[in-house]
Write a protein that holds these residues in place. Structure first.
Motif, PDB file in Angstrom:
ATOM      1  N   LYS A 189     112.982  70.687  75.203  1.00 28.91           N
ATOM      2  CA  LYS A 189     113.556  71.870  74.553  1.00 28.91           C
ATOM      3  C   LYS A 189     113.392  71.762  73.035  1.00 28.91           C
ATOM      4  N   LYS A 249     111.365  74.086  70.612  1.00 33.00           N
ATOM      5  CA  LYS A 249     112.010  74.685  69.442  1.00 33.00           C
ATOM      6  C   LYS A 249     111.163  74.470  68.180  1.00 33.00           C
ATOM      7  N   ASN A 277     108.227  76.684  68.266  1.00 27.60           N
ATOM      8  CA  ASN A 277     108.613  78.054  67.908  1.00 27.60           C
ATOM      9  C   ASN A 277     108.761  78.198  66.390  1.00 27.60           C
ATOM     10  N   LEU A 334     115.667  83.947  69.680  1.00 29.53           N
ATOM     11  CA  LEU A 334     115.321  82.982  70.732  1.00 29.53           C
ATOM     12  C   LEU A 334     114.551  81.781  70.189  1.00 29.53           C
ATOM     13  N   LEU A 335     114.001  81.901  68.988  1.00 28.22           N
ATOM     14  CA  LEU A 335     113.143  80.809  68.474  1.00 28.22           C
ATOM     15  C   LEU A 335     113.899  79.486  68.359  1.00 28.22           C
ATOM     16  N   PRO A 336     115.089  79.461  67.710  1.00 22.59           N
ATOM     17  CA  PRO A 336     115.764  78.156  67.593  1.00 22.59           C
ATOM     18  C   PRO A 336     116.364  77.674  68.912  1.00 22.59           C
ATOM     19  N   LEU A 337     116.336  78.498  69.930  1.00 26.40           N
ATOM     20  CA  LEU A 337     116.865  78.064  71.231  1.00 26.40           C
ATOM     21  C   LEU A 337     115.806  77.331  72.044  1.00 26.40           C
ATOM     22  N   GLY A 338     114.571  77.316  71.532  1.00 28.05           N
ATOM     23  CA  GLY A 338     113.496  76.619  72.236  1.00 28.05           C
ATOM     24  C   GLY A 338     113.009  77.374  73.458  1.00 28.05           C
ATOM     25  N   VAL A 339     113.159  78.702  73.448  1.00 25.71           N
ATOM     26  CA  VAL A 339     112.668  79.504  74.586  1.00 25.71           C
ATOM     27  C   VAL A 339     111.146  79.628  74.447  1.00 25.71           C
TER      28      VAL A 339
END
Lengths: 398, 225
Positions: free
Chosen positions: A4, A8, A11, B110-115
């Protein structure tokens, strides 16, 4: 959990890339300036490294010990008779007298280095034949022959003819015939060099019989150079004794000093850039403040925003590094470091047309990274802490 | 109840020369699935109250519980984490990033949630289809109309399926038709079980039939109406 976190970071990296693209004019200009600074630093590093390597490689041809007579702190001609005294020192393999000087060509306004030697007396392994690109060494009795460096050949237009003349001190002309040309690999030392018979050099400079400018001493065991040098100093106190390691060290110091001088100037430019980056990173435009506030309200942590800044800076500095170092390599290898030649090549008018091949070790790359990427990251990420703490409520109305 | 404030006060720059008392002794309860409007003029403290409910900062004093969690002593990091899971924000002027595409704006939370990207896109596509903006997915947000912009902002507030929607002056820059449309969407969300708190001084909002309760804030104090 680890997966995860990786997702992150990917992202955030993705967002950092898009953020750089959105501010592409600013990002591109920073990238260009930074790449230019890295290019200059890396070029300097590469050219110094290559020159030092080249000098080391070429200095293998120099005598193990060189002797010069000193008087009142200045060099003067050394009597050939000293040869007899040297013959008694155990460990000396061969003593070769040499006449070594400069010749100023008033027509071409260039200095040539002239070296007259008993080449036939030089020991195996130190003979100059190996550094010749073409031609061969004439016999000991032959007179008027010379070996020339590449620039001499060019300056004297020796492509179509093999003979040329130089002036004696009394302004009479002495004719020479080119017997060979030094290899381009040894350009750094032989580029402006004319090697001739000892008798011809004596004739050219008008040096009386029984005197030479120095002696080249070759020893039986190279590990004993220092010991033999000490013995010579004791036997001939008025003689300056220069060993090959000392000469090599001098070259290293000269290149190191020049490179250091250039590096200081370039590091000053880098420092100015880093200060500018710091200043830029600490001040935020209203758009940037708004973006950070929005991201924070949407659930981004301060550390996420710092990570975005980190990735942005890493991408810019990484790309600048790749661009700068590649450009530096091309500049050094294909353009013979043309930007730095005046600084690094010294006062010679006939400058060697160098073919440098930098040896970039991991340590050199790390050094450049340490002087460029790390200060840039520090200058952008540390003040970004201040920007990342923009209160989230500034995205809300009154 | 989902939101419970009791004796909440907020003082900015406490103890300094520029101290400002923004809220004084606020008591407010918002039941799950209800729609409440905070009404009041500019500078009355609506946004500060919304920021406390939205876990942006804790109150200076008093008790604030959002989704059964006490905010008063939560460190900043936990406030952020709590906000991510619980609160969807709709801002005045919608606060989208104009250079980012509609899709990227919606998936920002959603980016910092690691989706992963695929899942982000799927979730955003569902919401864009629901609000009729799928055809604008790849458009920069700065190039779409005001009505589409408001739907982007709503989709962004819903992307992580948060139970509470907070809207700060959402109709301040919209015409009557779009303002009405906004309230229709809020009504649908309320019907779907979301708890909605809107700060606004627009009569079209606080007089909307879906708004169950309007509370008035004036000079940092609450007046029920």
């Amino acid at each position: 959990m680890a997966l995860k976190n990786i997702e992150k970071q990917l992202n955030i990296l993705d967002y950092a890339l898009s953020s750089l693209w959105r501010r592409r004019a600013k990002s591109f200009s920073i990238l260009l300036v930074f790449a230019a600074i890295i290019f200059l630093l890396a070029s300097f590093q590469m050219v110094t490294q290559s020159l030092s390597d080249k000098a080391k490689q070429v200095l293998a041809y120099t005598p193990e010990i060189t002797l010069q007579k000193m008087s009142a702190g200045r060099q003067e001609a050394i009597p050939l008779a000293y040869r007899e005294q040297l013959a008694g020192i155990f460990g000396i393999r061969r003593v070769v007298p040499r006449i070594w000087g400069y010749y100023f060509d008033e027509v071409r306004l260039a200095n040539y280095t002239v070296m007259g030697m008993e080449l036939e007396n030089m020991p195996e392994g130190a003979r100059l034949d190996a550094s010749l690109a073409n031609g061969k060494m004439p016999g000991p009795e032959a007179r008027g022959w010379v070996f020339v460096g590449h620039s001499i050949k060019e300056a004297l237009n020796l492509d179509e003819r093999y003979t040329f003349s130089l002036f004696r001190p009394d302004l009479t002309l002495k004719a020479f015939t080119v017997s060979g040309e030094f290899s381009r690999d040894t350009d750094i030392l032989t580029n402006d060099l004319i090697v001739m018979n000892l008798a011809d050099a004596r004739d050219l400079y008008g040096i009386p019989a029984g005197l030479v400018t120095d002696f080249c001493v070759y020893v039986a065991n190279p590990k004993e150079i220092d010991t033999i040098a000490k013995k010579i100093s004791t036997a001939l106190p008025s003689v300056r004794v220069l060993t090959r390691p000392q000469i090599q060290k001098t070259y290293q110091v000269v290149f190191g000093w020049r490179s250091g001088f250039g590096s200081i100037c370039l590091l000053a430019a880098l420092a100015a850039f880093v200060i500018l980056a710091w200043d830029k990173a600490s001040g935020l435009s209203p758009e940037e403040r708004r973006e950070i506030a929005i991201l924070k309200v949407l659930g981004w942590e301060t550390s996420d925003i710092l990570a975005t800044r980190f990735w942005e800076s890493l991408i810019v500095s990484g790309l600048a590094c790749i661009l700068g170092m590649t450009a530096a390599y091309i500049h050094v290898v294909y353009f013979a470091a043309s930007l730095f030649r005046p600084v690094l090549m010294g006062w010679s008018v006939l400058r060697p047309d160098l073919h440098l091949l930098p040896r970039m070790a991991a340590g050199d790359i790390l050094l450049i990274l340490a002087f460029t990427v790390i200060p840039y990251l520090a200058a952008t990420v540390i003040p970004a802490w201040r920007s990342a703490t923009v209160p989230a409520d500034s995205a809300l109305g009154g | 109840m989902l939101i419970e404030l009791s004796g909440v006060s907020k003082i900015y720059n406490q103890g300094r020369a520029n101290e400002v008392r923004a809220l004084t002794n606020i008591d407010l309860v918002v039941e799950q699935g209800s729609m409440v409007c905070l009404k009041g003029p500019s500078g009355s403290g609506k946004s500060t109250l919304l920021a406390i409910i939205g876990c942006i900062f804790p109150p200076t004093s008093g008790r604030a519980a959002i989704a059964d969690r006490q905010l008063a002593r939560l460190p900043d990091r936990f406030l952020t984490l709590h906000r991510r899971e619980t609160i969807g924000f709709i801002f005045q002027r919608f606060n989208v990033l104009p250079e980012l595409t509609v899709l990227d704006n919606i998936t920002l939370p959603l980016l910092p949630l690691g989706v992963p990207p695929k899942e982000r896109k799927e979730r955003a596509q569902q919401l864009m289809a629901r609000f009729g903006i799928s055809h604008r997915a790849e458009f920069p947000a700065g190039q779409i109309s005001g009505g589409e912009l408001q739907r982007v902002a709503i989709a962004r507030a819903l992307i992580n399926n948060q139970p509470i929607i907070l809207a700060d002056e959402p109709t301040a820059h919209l015409d009557t038709v779009l303002s009405w449309e906004f309230m229709e969407i809020m009504q649908q969300l309320q019907a779907a079980g979301k708890t909605i708190v809107i700060a606004s001084h627009d009569p079209l909002v606080f007089e909307h039939p879906a708004v169950e309760r309007t509370v008035t804030i004036k000079d940092g104090r609450l007046h029920a109406s």
